[in-house]
Design a protein around this motif. Sequence first.
Motif, mmCIF file in Angstrom:
data_model
loop_
_atom_site.group_PDB
_atom_site.id
_atom_site.type_symbol
_atom_site.label_atom_id
_atom_site.label_comp_id
_atom_site.label_asym_id
_atom_site.label_seq_id
_atom_site.Cartn_x
_atom_site.Cartn_y
_atom_site.Cartn_z
ATOM 1 N N GLU A 72 6.270 -4.595 13.791
ATOM 2 C CA GLU A 72 7.385 -5.502 13.510
ATOM 3 C C GLU A 72 7.273 -6.067 12.099
ATOM 4 O O GLU A 72 8.278 -6.225 11.401
ATOM 5 C CB GLU A 72 7.416 -6.619 14.562
ATOM 6 N N LEU A 73 6.049 -6.349 11.664
ATOM 7 C CA LEU A 73 5.871 -6.836 10.285
ATOM 8 C C LEU A 73 6.342 -5.773 9.300
ATOM 9 O O LEU A 73 6.996 -6.091 8.303
ATOM 10 C CB LEU A 73 4.398 -7.202 10.035
ATOM 11 N N ASP A 74 6.052 -4.509 9.584
ATOM 12 C CA ASP A 74 6.510 -3.437 8.691
ATOM 13 C C ASP A 74 8.030 -3.300 8.714
ATOM 14 O O ASP A 74 8.655 -3.028 7.694
ATOM 15 C CB ASP A 74 5.879 -2.097 9.103
ATOM 16 N N ARG A 75 8.627 -3.482 9.889
ATOM 17 C CA ARG A 75 10.078 -3.342 10.004
ATOM 18 C C ARG A 75 10.783 -4.445 9.195
ATOM 19 O O ARG A 75 11.742 -4.212 8.485
ATOM 20 C CB ARG A 75 10.494 -3.425 11.474
ATOM 21 N N ARG A 76 10.248 -5.665 9.307
ATOM 22 C CA ARG A 76 10.913 -6.791 8.650
ATOM 23 C C ARG A 76 10.545 -6.916 7.184
ATOM 24 O O ARG A 76 11.296 -7.497 6.402
ATOM 25 C CB ARG A 76 10.562 -8.088 9.371
ATOM 26 N N PHE A 77 9.339 -6.472 6.831
ATOM 27 C CA PHE A 77 8.864 -6.612 5.440
ATOM 28 C C PHE A 77 8.397 -5.244 4.950
ATOM 29 O O PHE A 77 7.199 -4.984 4.824
ATOM 30 C CB PHE A 77 7.716 -7.635 5.363
ATOM 31 N N PRO A 78 9.345 -4.338 4.667
ATOM 32 C CA PRO A 78 8.968 -2.953 4.360
ATOM 33 C C PRO A 78 8.335 -2.780 2.977
ATOM 34 O O PRO A 78 7.750 -1.737 2.703
ATOM 35 C CB PRO A 78 10.304 -2.201 4.451
ATOM 36 N N ALA A 79 8.401 -3.839 2.123
ATOM 37 C CA ALA A 79 8.006 -3.653 0.715
ATOM 38 C C ALA A 79 6.560 -3.170 0.569
ATOM 39 O O ALA A 79 6.261 -2.366 -0.300
ATOM 40 C CB ALA A 79 8.201 -4.954 -0.046
ATOM 41 N N ARG A 80 5.667 -3.674 1.372
ATOM 42 C CA ARG A 80 4.252 -3.276 1.234
ATOM 43 C C ARG A 80 3.841 -2.730 2.606
ATOM 44 O O ARG A 80 3.247 -3.443 3.421
ATOM 45 C CB ARG A 80 3.457 -4.529 0.824
ATOM 46 N N PRO A 81 4.198 -1.445 2.880
ATOM 47 C CA PRO A 81 4.048 -0.952 4.256
ATOM 48 C C PRO A 81 2.593 -0.894 4.732
ATOM 49 O O PRO A 81 1.709 -0.482 3.981
ATOM 50 C CB PRO A 81 4.652 0.455 4.211
ATOM 51 N N LEU A 82 2.383 -1.316 5.962
ATOM 52 C CA LEU A 82 1.051 -1.181 6.571
ATOM 53 C C LEU A 82 0.807 0.280 6.935
ATOM 54 O O LEU A 82 -0.315 0.762 6.927
ATOM 55 C CB LEU A 82 0.975 -2.016 7.854
ATOM 56 N N PHE A 83 1.899 0.947 7.318
ATOM 57 C CA PHE A 83 1.790 2.341 7.748
ATOM 58 C C PHE A 83 2.728 3.182 6.885
ATOM 59 O O PHE A 83 3.821 3.543 7.309
ATOM 60 C CB PHE A 83 2.112 2.448 9.246
ATOM 61 N N PRO A 84 2.315 3.470 5.648
ATOM 62 C CA PRO A 84 3.208 4.168 4.716
ATOM 63 C C PRO A 84 3.332 5.643 5.064
ATOM 64 O O PRO A 84 2.496 6.192 5.788
ATOM 65 C CB PRO A 84 2.511 3.999 3.361
ATOM 66 N N GLY A 85 4.355 6.272 4.505
ATOM 67 C CA GLY A 85 4.528 7.714 4.698
ATOM 68 C C GLY A 85 4.865 8.013 6.141
ATOM 69 O O GLY A 85 5.769 7.433 6.718
#
Length: 302
Positions: A72-85
């Motif tokens: 959810e953190l990645d969905r709402r704050f995509p700028a610095r992705p926890l799970f990139p690519g």
Amino acid sequence: MAELILHHFDASPFAEKARLAMGLKGLSWHSVDIPMVMPKPDLMPLTGGYRKTPVLQIGAEVYCDTSLILRELDRRFPARPLFPGAPGLSLALSAWSDKTFFEPGAALSMGLNDEIPDPILADRKDFFEFMDFSQLKSSMPHMWGQFLAQVQLLEEELSDGRDFMFGDQPCGADILCYFPLWMARGNFPQVGERLQDFDRVRAWEQRMQAIGHGDRSEMAPADALAVARLYEPAPGDGVFANEEGLKQGDRVQVAPTDYGAVPVSGSLMALNHRQLTLRREESATGPINTHFPRSGYRVSKT
Ligand SMILES: N[C@@H](CCC(=O)N[C@@H](CS)C(=O)NCC(=O)O)C(=O)O
């Protein structure tokens, strides 16, 4: 967007995942301190009975379980992705770190610490269903073996000299790999000696620690409940076709399939391969959405 409110306690290793995730993203968040054992009267209205730590609240949306919180953190704050690519398999890593790595670490934390207060020990004896407390002391050599076998995997992953698990920048995979070590450092000092041979892991641990927790400020539990009352819960993404035959609006109950399996009841608002959402209503919060991951949670009609 409503502010981030993390309900947690400082010693919680699972909460450390969420705190580091917010640190990695440079987020500001409020911290609500919750008890380490039941009862948790100010948390229950938000979760409907789910008692595990941590829980993330954003307005009238409540996210249970770190695997969903990180997504959810990645969905709402995509700028610095926890799970990139392509994030699929790095998300699957939590099945290894939450069980194969965390469980022996938790056993060592309980078995090597004679100063755990009685109420916490009594609570965890019931809660950690995966742990055989009658054999705890005699299982310590085995638990060390299991714990260090996972540390060895991390040492091998870092063997080409990279700074972090997937390259020169930290990501969610590092957090998943790190939190059992964070727990070990905080709970049994013997780990320092046992990690002497793992040079790369020890250096990586320091880099992980340096990430920090972002911008944290304390919040009273009553204020978090007041925030929930201020917001309307979102309508949800709807209920996709599912093997359980559930439909939007069905009264259902949801419980984790591992330990601490207290069921939460509500009206089904959303269900897909990632998550499920229950709508509930409490006097302390008004209408509220409580979200769970799909993986690792059983949902059934009540
Ligand atoms: N699958 C959960 C596990 C969370 C968990 O087991 N947390 C521990 C604390 S680190 C807990 O709930 N302990 C009992 C409690 O806080 O009441 C997650 O990923 O969030």
